[in-house]
Design a protein around this motif. Structure first.
Motif, PDB file in Angstrom:
ATOM      1  N   LEU A  33     -40.237 -26.746 123.926  1.00 45.04           N
ATOM      2  CA  LEU A  33     -40.598 -25.424 123.418  1.00 45.04           C
ATOM      3  C   LEU A  33     -41.150 -25.544 122.009  1.00 45.04           C
ATOM      4  O   LEU A  33     -40.646 -26.325 121.205  1.00 45.04           O
ATOM      5  CB  LEU A  33     -39.366 -24.507 123.386  1.00 45.04           C
ATOM      6  CG  LEU A  33     -38.719 -24.172 124.719  1.00 45.04           C
ATOM      7  CD1 LEU A  33     -37.401 -23.443 124.490  1.00 45.04           C
ATOM      8  CD2 LEU A  33     -39.651 -23.345 125.580  1.00 45.04           C
ATOM      9  N   ASP A  34     -42.148 -24.736 121.723  1.00 44.60           N
ATOM     10  CA  ASP A  34     -42.663 -24.592 120.367  1.00 44.60           C
ATOM     11  C   ASP A  34     -42.403 -23.169 119.916  1.00 44.60           C
ATOM     12  O   ASP A  34     -42.849 -22.218 120.577  1.00 44.60           O
ATOM     13  CB  ASP A  34     -44.166 -24.885 120.308  1.00 44.60           C
ATOM     14  CG  ASP A  34     -44.472 -26.357 120.505  1.00 44.60           C
ATOM     15  OD1 ASP A  34     -43.713 -27.197 119.971  1.00 44.60           O
ATOM     16  OD2 ASP A  34     -45.463 -26.681 121.178  1.00 44.60           O
ATOM     17  N   GLY A  35     -41.665 -22.997 118.816  1.00 42.99           N
ATOM     18  CA  GLY A  35     -41.410 -21.675 118.273  1.00 42.99           C
ATOM     19  C   GLY A  35     -42.665 -21.128 117.611  1.00 42.99           C
ATOM     20  O   GLY A  35     -43.378 -21.862 116.917  1.00 42.99           O
ATOM     21  N   ARG A  62     -39.032 -27.265 117.670  1.00 42.13           N
ATOM     22  CA  ARG A  62     -39.328 -28.651 118.055  1.00 42.13           C
ATOM     23  C   ARG A  62     -38.560 -29.616 117.162  1.00 42.13           C
ATOM     24  O   ARG A  62     -37.956 -30.568 117.631  1.00 42.13           O
ATOM     25  CB  ARG A  62     -40.833 -28.886 117.965  1.00 42.13           C
ATOM     26  CG  ARG A  62     -41.299 -30.217 118.514  1.00 42.13           C
ATOM     27  CD  ARG A  62     -41.190 -30.333 120.035  1.00 42.13           C
ATOM     28  NE  ARG A  62     -42.217 -29.636 120.729  1.00 42.13           N
ATOM     29  CZ  ARG A  62     -43.266 -30.194 121.285  1.00 42.13           C
ATOM     30  NH1 ARG A  62     -43.418 -31.500 121.240  1.00 42.13           N
ATOM     31  NH2 ARG A  62     -44.155 -29.466 121.900  1.00 42.13           N
ATOM     32  N   GLU A  63     -38.533 -29.333 115.875  1.00 40.11           N
ATOM     33  CA  GLU A  63     -37.799 -30.168 114.910  1.00 40.11           C
ATOM     34  C   GLU A  63     -36.297 -30.161 115.218  1.00 40.11           C
ATOM     35  O   GLU A  63     -35.614 -31.171 115.071  1.00 40.11           O
ATOM     36  CB  GLU A  63     -38.067 -29.607 113.509  1.00 40.11           C
ATOM     37  CG  GLU A  63     -37.417 -30.324 112.374  1.00 40.11           C
ATOM     38  CD  GLU A  63     -37.677 -29.629 111.032  1.00 40.11           C
ATOM     39  OE1 GLU A  63     -37.049 -30.045 110.048  1.00 40.11           O
ATOM     40  OE2 GLU A  63     -38.474 -28.679 110.963  1.00 40.11           O
ATOM     41  N   ARG A  64     -35.789 -29.010 115.662  1.00 39.58           N
ATOM     42  CA  ARG A  64     -34.371 -28.875 116.003  1.00 39.58           C
ATOM     43  C   ARG A  64     -34.061 -29.367 117.413  1.00 39.58           C
ATOM     44  O   ARG A  64     -32.902 -29.354 117.829  1.00 39.58           O
ATOM     45  CB  ARG A  64     -33.937 -27.403 115.898  1.00 39.58           C
ATOM     46  CG  ARG A  64     -33.940 -26.846 114.493  1.00 39.58           C
ATOM     47  CD  ARG A  64     -33.494 -25.371 114.475  1.00 39.58           C
ATOM     48  NE  ARG A  64     -32.134 -25.242 114.963  1.00 39.58           N
ATOM     49  CZ  ARG A  64     -31.674 -24.169 115.626  1.00 39.58           C
ATOM     50  NH1 ARG A  64     -32.459 -23.147 115.879  1.00 39.58           N
ATOM     51  NH2 ARG A  64     -30.417 -24.132 116.028  1.00 39.58           N
ATOM     52  N   ILE A 116     -34.172 -16.703 118.206  1.00 43.19           N
ATOM     53  CA  ILE A 116     -34.789 -15.622 118.958  1.00 43.19           C
ATOM     54  C   ILE A 116     -36.280 -15.553 118.622  1.00 43.19           C
ATOM     55  O   ILE A 116     -36.739 -16.198 117.690  1.00 43.19           O
ATOM     56  CB  ILE A 116     -34.093 -14.272 118.699  1.00 43.19           C
ATOM     57  CG1 ILE A 116     -34.030 -13.963 117.204  1.00 43.19           C
ATOM     58  CG2 ILE A 116     -32.688 -14.271 119.300  1.00 43.19           C
ATOM     59  CD1 ILE A 116     -33.442 -12.604 116.878  1.00 43.19           C
ATOM     60  N   GLY A 117     -37.015 -14.760 119.406  1.00 39.42           N
ATOM     61  CA  GLY A 117     -38.437 -14.585 119.186  1.00 39.42           C
ATOM     62  C   GLY A 117     -39.258 -15.251 120.274  1.00 39.42           C
ATOM     63  O   GLY A 117     -38.753 -15.628 121.335  1.00 39.42           O
ATOM     64  N   ALA A 118     -40.558 -15.397 119.995  1.00 36.72           N
ATOM     65  CA  ALA A 118     -41.520 -15.939 120.952  1.00 36.72           C
ATOM     66  C   ALA A 118     -41.637 -17.450 120.823  1.00 36.72           C
ATOM     67  O   ALA A 118     -41.777 -17.981 119.720  1.00 36.72           O
ATOM     68  CB  ALA A 118     -42.876 -15.287 120.736  1.00 36.72           C
ATOM     69  N   PHE A 119     -41.593 -18.116 121.961  1.00 44.91           N
ATOM     70  CA  PHE A 119     -41.800 -19.552 122.063  1.00 44.91           C
ATOM     71  C   PHE A 119     -42.944 -19.778 123.057  1.00 44.91           C
ATOM     72  O   PHE A 119     -43.152 -18.970 123.962  1.00 44.91           O
ATOM     73  CB  PHE A 119     -40.570 -20.256 122.662  1.00 44.91           C
ATOM     74  CG  PHE A 119     -39.294 -20.132 121.887  1.00 44.91           C
ATOM     75  CD1 PHE A 119     -38.840 -21.195 121.110  1.00 44.91           C
ATOM     76  CD2 PHE A 119     -38.508 -19.000 121.972  1.00 44.91           C
ATOM     77  CE1 PHE A 119     -37.629 -21.108 120.420  1.00 44.91           C
ATOM     78  CE2 PHE A 119     -37.306 -18.895 121.291  1.00 44.91           C
ATOM     79  CZ  PHE A 119     -36.862 -19.951 120.509  1.00 44.91           C
TER      80      PHE A 119
END
Length: 182
Positions: free
Chosen positions: A117-119, A128-130, A97-100
């Motif tokens: 997407l970049d968290g 990105r890593e996930r 959750i949160g802003a991407f």
């Protein structure tokens, strides 16, 4: 002369008020990473997976378009259709959750066309890593929903129907906010 503020955003109340308010605050908080302010994308993880809960919000015209999206299997281990837990950990198979920030259209060998997407927050900064992306999936298509009564689950990605991916992928581009909240 009265100042005009433009059209009302979501005049029909499609998106729950606290989600809209938090997303608009995130636009300001993460302004340095959100270069485009014409549209934003919201995900309401309080809603059942079979309901529309992924929203494209036109910040210039005020309209909202609603779509369905999956959540991670780790967020809903009993497969109830409701996301209950969230994580930023590798191999958790949970949604974050949160802003991407949208990072543009891409193509992957497993999921095909997608949006990267970049968290932007501690709750999702490993997106990105996930390999947390927006992609089309058979388990998010209307036929699956009609058969199963809910969407299938992803490994944490925002999976949408194949039909919805094409227009979303074209419009999301790079530098727009996606904000997910439970």
């Amino acid at each position: 002369m009265a100042k005009t503020t433009g059209p009302a955003i979501d005049p029909h109340g499609v998106v729950r008020k606290d989600l809209m308010e938090r997303a608009r605050a995130a636009l300001d908080t993460h302004g340095h990473k959100i270069s485009k302010r014409d549209r934003m994308y919201l995900v309401d993880f309080q809603k059942f997976s079979g309901e529309d809960r992924f929203y494209e919000v036109d910040l210039e015209g005020g309209w909202v378009t609603a779509y369905r999206t999956s959540h991670g299997r780790g967020s809903d281990p009993a497969h109830s259709g409701f996301a209950q837990r969230f994580s930023n950990e590798m191999n958790s198979h949970m949604s974050s959750i949160g802003a991407f920030a949208t990072a543009g259209a891409s193509w992957g060998s497993q999921q095909g066309p997608n949006v990267l997407l970049d968290g932007l927050e501690y709750s999702n900064n490993r997106a990105r890593e996930r390999a947390i992306i927006i992609h089309g999936a058979d388990y998010a298509d209307p036929a699956f929903l009609a058969r199963e009564g809910k969407l299938g689950r992803s490994y944490g990605c925002f999976s949408v129907s194949h039909a919805d991916l094409a227009p979303l992928r074209e419009r999301m581009g790079e530098g727009r906010l996606l904000f997910a909240m439970a």
